[in-house]
Structure formats: structure tokens, C-alpha cells
Design an enzyme around this catalytic site. Structure first.
Site, PDB file in Angstrom:
ATOM      1  N   TYR A  69      -7.115   5.708  20.232  1.00  0.00           N
ATOM      2  CA  TYR A  69      -8.225   4.918  19.708  1.00  0.00           C
ATOM      3  C   TYR A  69      -8.853   5.732  18.581  1.00  0.00           C
ATOM      4  CZ  TYR A  69     -10.011   7.775  23.618  1.00  0.00           C
ATOM      5  OH  TYR A  69     -10.257   8.795  24.498  1.00  0.00           O
ATOM      6  N   ASP A  71     -10.314  19.035  26.739  1.00  0.00           N
ATOM      7  CA  ASP A  71     -10.401  18.080  25.628  1.00  0.00           C
ATOM      8  C   ASP A  71     -10.606  18.871  24.336  1.00  0.00           C
ATOM      9  OD1 ASP A  71     -10.921  15.957  23.914  1.00  0.00           O
ATOM     10  OD2 ASP A  71     -12.070  14.849  25.409  1.00  0.00           O
ATOM     11  N   GLU A 120     -10.170  19.254  20.513  1.00  0.00           N
ATOM     12  CA  GLU A 120      -9.978  18.416  19.328  1.00  0.00           C
ATOM     13  C   GLU A 120     -10.141  19.250  18.056  1.00  0.00           C
ATOM     14  OE1 GLU A 120     -12.210  14.703  19.565  1.00  0.00           O
ATOM     15  OE2 GLU A 120     -12.157  14.785  21.754  1.00  0.00           O
ATOM     16  N   ASP A 174     -10.059  19.175  33.247  1.00  0.00           N
ATOM     17  CA  ASP A 174      -9.484  18.472  32.104  1.00  0.00           C
ATOM     18  C   ASP A 174      -9.938  19.182  30.832  1.00  0.00           C
ATOM     19  OD1 ASP A 174      -8.280  16.044  30.707  1.00  0.00           O
ATOM     20  OD2 ASP A 174     -10.353  15.899  30.015  1.00  0.00           O
TER      21      ASP A 174
END
Length: 607
Positions: free
Chosen positions: A449, A379, A381, A377
């Protein structure tokens, strides 16, 4: 994500010497019956500064939709922080208009706002909605209506809701709000240029218009209409539930792989994302070797009751995950790389995607733990945008990296990615080709979120994970429904999208207003970090007092928190099913209760 600025920070210095100040208007005179009036007064005055408030009262027989209070300040006196209203200044002339939640005043009702100021003067020439604040006189001659709003469009829809946006209207004095009509019925009122209309029926055509209004009550002509057909209901979706397990949880949080089993969560999960591996020098690297594969577990700490020995080849959380998978053969585990702190390395990795992918494969498929992991995975950002740091990797960088990972890991391993949820115009979602990237992954995890939080230390308070927009939301495009709608509009298949849930709350302190939109003095205290707290703590410390935008909020003392509860998660899972999404994911396991309340609500909602 963009983070809005704060509003209120008043220090009541020298409180012992404060003296009560006289009111601008002590009470409306008898002649004010049947009018809208305003009473403004100082609460405290310490010579060089003051705090004050204004109360607007509707003395008419019909509701007031939007208010505008204007007044002049003498030289040397000014108003600084304002809460529950929006302030504009021209010279010494101040204009205060309603916030999104207090623009409508029922007959006989009152609303108010507060402020802090410097200097020793006070208001003069006060008017409310164009008439004198004391109810005498007539409105100041404003009979010109705003221009019709333009560019009305749908920016998202579900089986039961439609999200709309439009371009701002103009007015000779100023627009105070907008009314959205569904056919001939008013469906929503807002001070912004967007709204979500809910309570609709599935697979049904609706026609919407919007009108602008000003403080004097003038209403614009209607905008051009837009026709929208809601999505088909009950289409269902996937049942994936992906939970993040954080390697640092084994320290202060004392949360271990065994807790996934004892809480009952393991049987409800389909996948675990183990977070995080690092990205350094263009390669995937180990994040925490001690927690990952070196720490020895005793029998009572171990998933299967068997303690580690000094000479076994694999220990730590990796070995415990191996044991957990033996108990739950269908459970898959992915190794997540990056995250907020370690995303800075992806820019270099994107310069040679093939070499990066090869390094990741060699690490994930290391013979010591190859059987533990079922894929990778990512991630990042955020690609070609700013997170903790900024990069200029280009709109194709994520697509190129994921293409290389898919080629290297093959079809028998999972490849997924966590992505931005910023659906604002020109925001992070527009900086990267997410549709192109989606063709190489099994699914994407838009992080729906952390839209709002106490990094804006003075507020306004807002739920960090709203499902839908609501009147007064601080930033358009910052809600799950618009995030999913925009990704689908860009061409990402719904089945490759998972809805994100936070197992924690975000909060402020120094808050006096129960509803969203209040001012604050800073982040609320948290167990491990100010402004953030686990659900398992908040449910007892600060129980929910209301809901907004499909999520919960709570006011306890001077603290204001927002978080999801089992009930609001149920609503979000219904949304995921209606949208045909692949399922849902959450950050992260340590925030849930010992018996897995939140993950239970997710599984119950998805089926």
C-alpha cells in the site's frame, strides 16, 4: 518509495477580467470527413497567461490507437502544466501524446487534454498524427515503423494473470504506445513498457509478443516471443490475519483494545501487531509508556468490564490486551518496533545485532507483561535504502538483525518483519537480501500500500494499493502482484509472505477527471492528516465510483480518493490464496467500521 512528480497547478487570477479567446480551429471543414482532426482553443485569457484545451476527434471508420498532436508557439509564449497528455518540447515546438487511458479513440468519438500557459500567443502549424489538425493535407511523410521491442520477459504471474515487461522501442519520430498479443489476439495496449494480462486460465501455457506503434499508425515488427505458464489455481494458502493496533489510537481516535472486541474483529484476527516501540541507542525502547502500561481504564472502557485500580502492577493497553487474550486464547500479540518515524535507529542497532536482540528480548519479556506478547515484529523502513532518513547499513544488515533476534527469542516466540513493496528495477527491494532474511522469520509483511499518494501534490491521481498494473500506472513495479512475484523470484517462500491491505484511502483535491491519471492541486482534506482518511469515513463521504488494478477509486466534487472496499478485498484475498501466501495483514484497526466490515471481508476471503 519513489514518488512521481506532479503536473497541474493553475491559478485563475483576475477571473472577472477574463475574456474568451478564439479557437485555433472552430470546426473541421467538410473535406475532413474520414480523417482524424483536432480543435484547440483557449478557455480563459488574462493577458499574461491562459488555459486551453484540445479535442481530438476520430472521423474514420476504425479505432485510432494512439495520437500525437504537434504545434509551434511564438516567442514569449509557452505551455506549462498539462493534464491528460504527455508533453515534450524542442525550442518553440510542442508535442503532446496520449496518456495511458485515452490513447484509443473509437470511430466518431473524441478525447481531449488541457494545459496552462504564459504569454499572449497561440498555436500555429498544428498537426495530429502527422496531418493538419483541420483535416486537410496528408500525414507528414512518416512511413517508417518503430523498431521491434526487445527484452520481452515475464516479471510475475498468478493463476489468472501474467505481468510482462520489455525494453523501449526506437522510432524516427517517436513511439506512442505498445500492443501486447496473447497468441494472435490483442490482449492489452499501453504507453509504458509493461502490462498485466488478466483473465487467463490456471496452469496453462501462453505465448506473448509485443509490437510498438507511432503517431502515424506505423506498427513495428513483433518482439521475440515469451512463453509463460500460469500458476496452479486453487492451491490455497494460509489463513493468518494480522492487524496493527497503534498505541496513539487511544488519544484523538478514541480507539481502544475494547473496540477490537466490540467490533467483532478479535474473533477474526489471528495476530495483533502492537505499534510501535522505539529503536534508540542500538536498543529496543518503550514508545509511549502512558498508552502502553500506565493509563487507567474504567469499567465501561475495559475489555472485561472490570476497571483498573490505582495500585495494580500493569494498566494501559498492555493490560487490556491481556484481557482480550483471555477471551480469545488462540490470539497472539507481537510488539512491533520502528515504523516510518522511528526506523532511523536501526542503523546503529545493526552494528551490534546481538546486543540489540538482547535488549529487545529483555523489554518484550519484561515480567510485568511477558504473558502479553508472543514475539517481536521489526518494521525497518528501509534497510540500506531511504525512507524518512537514509542509511548505508549494507545488504546483509536486516538478515543479521533477524538472525540475532531468532537466536535470542528462540523457536517458541514469533519473529516477523514488515518490508518494502517496491518491486521496481533497482528499487528498495534490490538493496537488501530479503531472501536471506526470510530464513529467520515466521513471515514477512510486504507493505503493499502507499505506492502512490498526494505527496505528489499535483498528481497524477493513482490508487495507493493496486493489486495489478494497469495502462497508465505512474511507476512500473508499484503493485502487489509484481511485489509478490519479485519476492518469490528472489527465493522468499510464498508461505512466508502476507499480503498487505490498507484500511484507509489516499486522496487529492482540485481534480476534474474521474478516472485515474488526473491532475490535482494538492492533498484532499483528512480528519487527522491531509491526503489520508479512514475507510469508515470515506465509504459515506466519497463512495467508490470505479475500480482499477483490483482496487477502488472515488470522485466526489473536486476530491479523488482510492481505497479498498469489501469487494476489492475479496479479490485480493483470492489472489493471496492463488499465490499460496501465508495470509494477509492490514494497517490498521482504527480505519475499519464499528462492525468490522473490512476485516470481515478478509476473513471471508481467506476462510
Amino acid at each position: 518509495m519513489p514518488r512521481p512528480g506532479g503536473r497541474r497547478a493553475i491559478a485563475l487570477a483576475g477571473a472577472a477580467t477574463l475574456t474568451a479567446a478564439t479557437a485555433l480551429l472552430t470546426a473541421p471543414p467538410a473535406s475532413s470527413a474520414g480523417t482524424v482532426t483536432a480543435t484547440c482553443k483557449k478557455g480563459s485569457d488574462w493577458g499574461t497567461g491562459f488555459d486551453g484545451s484540445c479535442t481530438i476527434t476520430n472521423g474514420t471508420g476504425s479505432a485510432v490507437n494512439g495520437w500525437r498532436l504537434e504545434a509551434d508557439m511564438p516567442s514569449g509564449t509557452s505551455v506549462g502544466n498539462v493534464w491528460d497528455a504527455t508533453k515534450t518540447v524542442s525550442g518553440n515546438h510542442y508535442t503532446f501524446t496520449n496518456a495511458g487511458w485515452n490513447g484509443t479513440i473509437a470511430p466518431g468519438a473524441s478525447v481531449g487534454f488541457g494545459f496552462g500557459g504564459s504569454g499572449s500567443g497561440w498555436f500555429a502549424n498544428c498537426t495530429v498524427n502527422g496531418a493538419s489538425c483541420d483535416g486537410t493535407g496528408t500525414p507528414g511523410g512518416d512511413t517508417e515503423a518503430p523498431a521491434a521491442p526487445s527484452g520481452l520477459r515475464s516479471t510475475g504471474k498468478t493463476a489468472t494473470s501474467v505481468t510482462l515487461a520489455w525494453n523501449a522501442s526506437t522510432d524516427n519520430v517517436g513511439v506512442t504506445g505498445y500492443d501486447v498479443y496473447n497468441g494472435g489476439a490483442k490482449a492489452a495496449s499501453t504507453t509504458g513498457t509493461g502490462a498485466t494480462v488478466g483473465g487467463l486460465s490456471a496452469k496453462t501455457a501462453y505465448t506473448f509478443i509485443v509490437k510498438a506503434r507511432d503517431a502515424a499508425g506505423n506498427t513495428s515488427p513483433a518482439s521475440a516471443s515469451v512463453a509463460v505458464t500460469t500458476d496452479e489455481g486453487g492451491s490455497g494458502g494460509g489463513d493468518k490475519i494480522v492487524g496493527y493496533f497503534v498505541d496513539w489510537g487511544v488519544y484523538q481516535r478514541n480507539y481502544h483494545v475494547k473496540n477490537i472486541e466490540t467490533s467483532g474483529s478479535a474473533g477474526k484476527l489471528t495476530h495483533i501487531n502492537y505499534a510501535f516501540g522505539n529503536v534508540q541507542g542500538g536498543k529496543c525502547t518503550v514508545g509511549d509508556s502512558y498508552a502502553d502500561y500506565e493509563r487507567a481504564y474504567t469499567a465501561d472502557q475495559s475489555v472485561d468490564g472490570a476497571g483498573d485500580t490505582w495500585d495494580q502492577p500493569l494498566r494501559g493497553s498492555f493490560n487490556q490486551l491481556r484481557k482480550l487474550k483471555k477471551l480469545h486464547p488462540g490470539l497472539k500479540v507481537l510488539w512491533s518496533f520502528g515504523g516510518w518515524t522511528w526506523s532511523g535507529g536501526f542503523g546503529q542497532a545493526a552494528q551490534n545485532p546481538a546486543a540489540f536482540a538482547e535488549s529487545c528480548y529483555d523489554l518484550v519479556e519484561d515480567p510485568r507483561w511477558a504473558d502479553v506478547f508472543d514475539g517481536i515484529d521489526i518494521d525497518w523502513e528501509y534497510p540500506n535504502a531511504c525512507g524518512l532518513t537514509c542509511d548505508t547499513s549494507g545488504p546483509n544488515a536486516l538478515k543479521n538483525v533477524l538472525s540475532a533476534l531468532r537466536s535470542t527469542f528462540g523457536s517458541n516466540n514469533l519473529v516477523t518483519a514488515a518490508i518494502t513493496a517496491d518491486a521496481s528495477d533497482g528499487g528498495k527491494m534490490d538493496a537488501t537480501d530479503y531472501a536471506g532474511a526470510s530464513q529467520y522469520v515466521d513471515w514477512l509483511n510486504p507493505m503493499t500500500y502507499d505506492y502512490f499518494g498526494a505527496w505528489a501534490a499535483q498528481g497524477p491521481t493513482a490508487p495507493h494499493s493496486p493489486l495489478t498494473s494497469y495502462p497508465g500506472i505512474p511507476q512500473a513495479g508499484f503493485n502487489s502482484a509484481e511485489t509478490i512475484a519479485k519476492l518469490k523470484a528472489k527465493g522468499v517462500p510464498a508461505s512466508k509472505l502476507l499480503l498487505g491491505i490498507g484500511f484507509y484511502g489516499r486522496g487529492w483535491t482540485g481534480v476534474t477527471q474521474s478516472e485515474p491519471g488526473g491532475a490535482a492541486t494538492g492533498p484532499a482534506p483528512g480528519t487527522f492528516e491531509a491526503g489520508i482518511e479512514d475507510y469508515k469515513v470515506l465509504k459515506g463521504k466519497c463512495p467508490a465510483t470505479g475500480t482499477v488494478g483490483g482496487t477502488a477509486y472515488a470522485k466526489c466534487g473536486g476530491e479523488w480518493w482510492s481505497y479498498d472496499t469489501p469487494s476489492t478485498i475479496g479479490g485480493k484475498m483470492a489472489f493471496a490464496k492463488d499465490q499460496g501466501l501465508g495470509g494477509a495483514f492490514f494497517w490498521e484497526l482504527t480505519g475499519d467500521t464499528a462492525n468490522g466490515e473490512l476485516i470481515g471481508a478478509m476473513r471471508g476471503g481467506l476462510g
